[in-house]
Design a protein around this motif. Structure first.
Motif, PDB file in Angstrom:
ATOM      1  N   ILE B 141       0.848  -1.243  -0.305  1.00  0.00           N
ATOM      2  CA  ILE B 141       0.332   0.173   0.475  1.00  0.00           C
ATOM      3  C   ILE B 141       0.999   1.245   0.255  1.00  0.00           C
ATOM      4  O   ILE B 141       0.587   2.105  -0.895  1.00  0.00           O
ATOM      5  CB  ILE B 141      -1.075  -0.012   1.152  1.00  0.00           C
ATOM      6  N   ARG B 142       1.967   1.225   1.117  1.00  0.00           N
ATOM      7  CA  ARG B 142       2.776   2.934   0.707  1.00  0.00           C
ATOM      8  C   ARG B 142       3.343   2.780  -0.036  1.00  0.00           C
ATOM      9  O   ARG B 142       3.360   3.894  -1.128  1.00  0.00           O
ATOM     10  CB  ARG B 142       3.792   2.229   1.668  1.00  0.00           C
ATOM     11  N   GLY B 143       4.670   1.649  -1.040  1.00  0.00           N
ATOM     12  CA  GLY B 143       4.839   1.449  -2.310  1.00  0.00           C
ATOM     13  C   GLY B 143       3.559   2.121  -3.838  1.00  0.00           C
ATOM     14  O   GLY B 143       4.336   3.357  -4.207  1.00  0.00           O
ATOM     15  N   ALA B 144       2.521   1.617  -3.336  1.00  0.00           N
ATOM     16  CA  ALA B 144       1.879   2.355  -4.992  1.00  0.00           C
ATOM     17  C   ALA B 144       0.862   3.327  -4.370  1.00  0.00           C
ATOM     18  O   ALA B 144       0.687   4.192  -5.590  1.00  0.00           O
ATOM     19  CB  ALA B 144       0.036   1.251  -4.049  1.00  0.00           C
ATOM     20  N   LEU B 145       0.967   3.982  -3.155  1.00  0.00           N
ATOM     21  CA  LEU B 145       0.153   5.366  -2.961  1.00  0.00           C
ATOM     22  C   LEU B 145       1.480   6.652  -3.062  1.00  0.00           C
ATOM     23  O   LEU B 145       1.363   7.487  -3.941  1.00  0.00           O
ATOM     24  CB  LEU B 145      -0.068   5.466  -1.173  1.00  0.00           C
ATOM     25  N   GLU B 146       2.933   5.554  -3.052  1.00  0.00           N
ATOM     26  CA  GLU B 146       3.883   6.649  -3.190  1.00  0.00           C
ATOM     27  C   GLU B 146       3.796   6.418  -4.745  1.00  0.00           C
ATOM     28  O   GLU B 146       4.112   8.246  -5.060  1.00  0.00           O
ATOM     29  CB  GLU B 146       5.164   6.148  -2.522  1.00  0.00           C
ATOM     30  N   GLN B 147       3.726   5.960  -5.631  1.00  0.00           N
ATOM     31  CA  GLN B 147       3.472   6.435  -7.153  1.00  0.00           C
ATOM     32  C   GLN B 147       2.359   7.224  -7.617  1.00  0.00           C
ATOM     33  O   GLN B 147       2.635   7.791  -8.563  1.00  0.00           O
ATOM     34  CB  GLN B 147       3.576   4.647  -7.622  1.00  0.00           C
ATOM     35  N   LEU B 148       1.418   8.255  -6.048  1.00  0.00           N
ATOM     36  CA  LEU B 148       0.523   8.313  -6.920  1.00  0.00           C
ATOM     37  C   LEU B 148       0.721   9.442  -6.313  1.00  0.00           C
ATOM     38  O   LEU B 148      -0.486  10.296  -5.420  1.00  0.00           O
ATOM     39  CB  LEU B 148      -1.021   7.663  -6.760  1.00  0.00           C
ATOM     40  N   GLN B 149       1.847   9.639  -5.877  1.00  0.00           N
ATOM     41  CA  GLN B 149       2.055  11.372  -5.276  1.00  0.00           C
ATOM     42  C   GLN B 149       1.236  11.632  -3.497  1.00  0.00           C
ATOM     43  O   GLN B 149       1.658  12.595  -2.953  1.00  0.00           O
ATOM     44  CB  GLN B 149       1.422  12.552  -6.254  1.00  0.00           C
ATOM     45  N   MET B 150       1.084  10.268  -3.111  1.00  0.00           N
ATOM     46  CA  MET B 150       0.883  10.798  -1.348  1.00  0.00           C
ATOM     47  C   MET B 150       1.554   9.430  -0.915  1.00  0.00           C
ATOM     48  O   MET B 150       1.805   7.819  -1.083  1.00  0.00           O
ATOM     49  CB  MET B 150      -0.619   9.466  -1.545  1.00  0.00           C
ATOM     50  N   ARG B 151       2.497  10.219   0.417  1.00  0.00           N
ATOM     51  CA  ARG B 151       3.673   9.187   1.061  1.00  0.00           C
ATOM     52  C   ARG B 151       2.667   8.934   2.364  1.00  0.00           C
ATOM     53  O   ARG B 151       1.856  10.137   2.889  1.00  0.00           O
ATOM     54  CB  ARG B 151       4.326  10.313   1.427  1.00  0.00           C
ATOM     55  N   VAL B 152       2.496   7.560   2.560  1.00  0.00           N
ATOM     56  CA  VAL B 152       1.514   7.558   4.200  1.00  0.00           C
ATOM     57  C   VAL B 152       2.442   6.430   4.979  1.00  0.00           C
ATOM     58  O   VAL B 152       3.462   5.811   4.715  1.00  0.00           O
ATOM     59  CB  VAL B 152       0.569   6.369   3.499  1.00  0.00           C
ATOM     60  N   ASN B 153       2.030   6.316   6.284  1.00  0.00           N
ATOM     61  CA  ASN B 153       2.596   5.129   7.057  1.00  0.00           C
ATOM     62  C   ASN B 153       1.251   4.921   6.963  1.00  0.00           C
ATOM     63  O   ASN B 153       0.175   4.456   7.128  1.00  0.00           O
ATOM     64  CB  ASN B 153       2.619   5.641   8.015  1.00  0.00           C
ATOM     65  N   CYS B 154       1.653   2.828   7.655  1.00  0.00           N
ATOM     66  CA  CYS B 154       0.701   2.287   6.929  1.00  0.00           C
ATOM     67  C   CYS B 154       0.819   0.713   8.084  1.00  0.00           C
ATOM     68  O   CYS B 154       2.550   0.448   7.852  1.00  0.00           O
ATOM     69  CB  CYS B 154       0.723   1.324   5.347  1.00  0.00           C
ATOM     70  N   TYR B 155       0.598   0.537   9.081  1.00  0.00           N
ATOM     71  CA  TYR B 155       1.000  -0.496   9.664  1.00  0.00           C
ATOM     72  C   TYR B 155      -0.405  -0.929  10.409  1.00  0.00           C
ATOM     73  O   TYR B 155      -1.610  -0.387  10.661  1.00  0.00           O
ATOM     74  CB  TYR B 155       1.013   0.026  11.226  1.00  0.00           C
ATOM     75  N   PHE B 156      -0.114  -2.456  10.679  1.00  0.00           N
ATOM     76  CA  PHE B 156      -1.399  -3.184  11.483  1.00  0.00           C
ATOM     77  C   PHE B 156      -0.997  -3.128  13.337  1.00  0.00           C
ATOM     78  O   PHE B 156      -0.454  -2.810  13.581  1.00  0.00           O
ATOM     79  CB  PHE B 156      -0.517  -5.015  11.021  1.00  0.00           C
ATOM     80  N   VAL B 157      -2.393  -2.657  13.250  1.00  0.00           N
ATOM     81  CA  VAL B 157      -3.030  -2.344  14.685  1.00  0.00           C
ATOM     82  C   VAL B 157      -3.946  -3.584  15.169  1.00  0.00           C
ATOM     83  O   VAL B 157      -3.834  -3.799  16.361  1.00  0.00           O
ATOM     84  CB  VAL B 157      -3.078  -0.895  15.106  1.00  0.00           C
ATOM     85  N   ARG B 158      -4.297  -4.502  14.682  1.00  0.00           N
ATOM     86  CA  ARG B 158      -4.944  -5.610  14.931  1.00  0.00           C
ATOM     87  C   ARG B 158      -4.760  -6.546  13.794  1.00  0.00           C
ATOM     88  O   ARG B 158      -4.264  -6.546  12.414  1.00  0.00           O
ATOM     89  CB  ARG B 158      -6.284  -5.905  14.672  1.00  0.00           C
TER      90      ARG B 158
END
Lengths: 187, 187
Positions: B141-158
């Motif tokens: 998800i992080r790699g895909a969104l970065e290609q779309l110009q969105m830098r994100v944090n993404c992590y499991f909480v449950r």
């Protein structure tokens, strides 16, 4: 079972399958091969490791295959090879194979694939010309058939990554494993 | 885009997809995690490595996603999250997610999954309670969104592997990457 029957069987199986796009499989598999390239120096060792990993996967996939297809035992090795080519590969790789080049006693044949999603994004550099990139598939077939009491050799003889015009997997039956049922009452 | 529209979009996309059964993906992914467990001693390092591998996969998967869906740019992060949940995960993992728990400024939310084919055959021993087994997904998800110009944090909480009743992935937008177009004529 005629070709039409495999197609009908496929249509039934296909409805019961959890389907994913093949790209995540291709890329995850590529990541696995890349990791092995980092870990193991010798290409031979990587080929062997991929085959062994495939074997362990095949042992488990065969249960899934039997559950989804409701298939009974094949009557001969010829039929087994057809089922691998027309249903097994289709179910797990999304592609089918032709079965050709039978030897006289019908214990070895070739599976010819014109597509292989594992290699969708792959080009081998000259330094890896000995890498059998898709060797996992051979391991899967060997593991699955061993669960069905057939010991086989399985290996690539042609590979589109090496410039061949198709993938050719040679499949050789070496032994039918006889299960011994021991009757406790009699002992 | 309404939920119905995602369903319609899915039906179109689904026809264009090369489909495979999710089991080979699950087992190949399991083999990859097992290999990392052999290679790396620290669970933290494995979690980081899985995320990084996913990132590299996500960079490439996004092209496939855009090509198959013919989607234009999302108008806001809220829509982006919905597309990831209803189309992206469905296309590559065969499962969808609910999008909930938005923060006030609509830059972070949770993706709730009740199924995750990557963990189909998996049980974690107590010694691996810190392993984030499915961390590849966060990286994708992080790699895909970065290609779309969105830098994100993404992590499991449950995580259902740890006894939770669902998988919850937290998704936080940290930066919109602005591309600078330099007009050669003017320089």
């Amino acid at each position: 079972m005629s070709k039409d029957k495999y197609q009908k069987q496929w249509e039934l199986v296909s409805q019961r399958m959890e389907k994913v796009n093949s790209e995540l499989l291709s890329l995850t598999y590529g990541t696995l091969v890349t990791q092995l390239l980092k870990d193991l120096e010798q290409v031979d060792a990587i080929n062997a490791q991929l085959e062994k990993m495939g074997y362990n996967i095949g042992i488990r996939l065969v249960d899934e295959f039997l559950a989804k297809t409701n298939m009974g035992a094949c009557t001969c090795f010829r039929q087994t090879a057809e089922v691998v080519a027309k249903l097994g590969l289709r179910m797990f790789l999304g592609t089918t194979a032709e079965v050709t080049n039978w030897d006289q006693d019908e214990t070895s044949c070739s599976l010819i694939l014109h597509e292989n999603p594992l290699t969708d994004f792959v080009e081998l550099p000259p330094s890896l010309s000995q890498l059998c990139y898709s060797n996992l598939i051979c391991g899967v077939i060997r593991g699955a058939l061993e669960q069905l009491q057939m010991r086989v050799n399985c290996y690539f003889v042609r590979d589109m990554l090496k410039g061949d015009d198709c993938y050719e997997i040679r499949l050789e039956l070496t032994e039918l494993i006889r299960e011994e049922f021991i009757d406790d009452e009699e002992n």
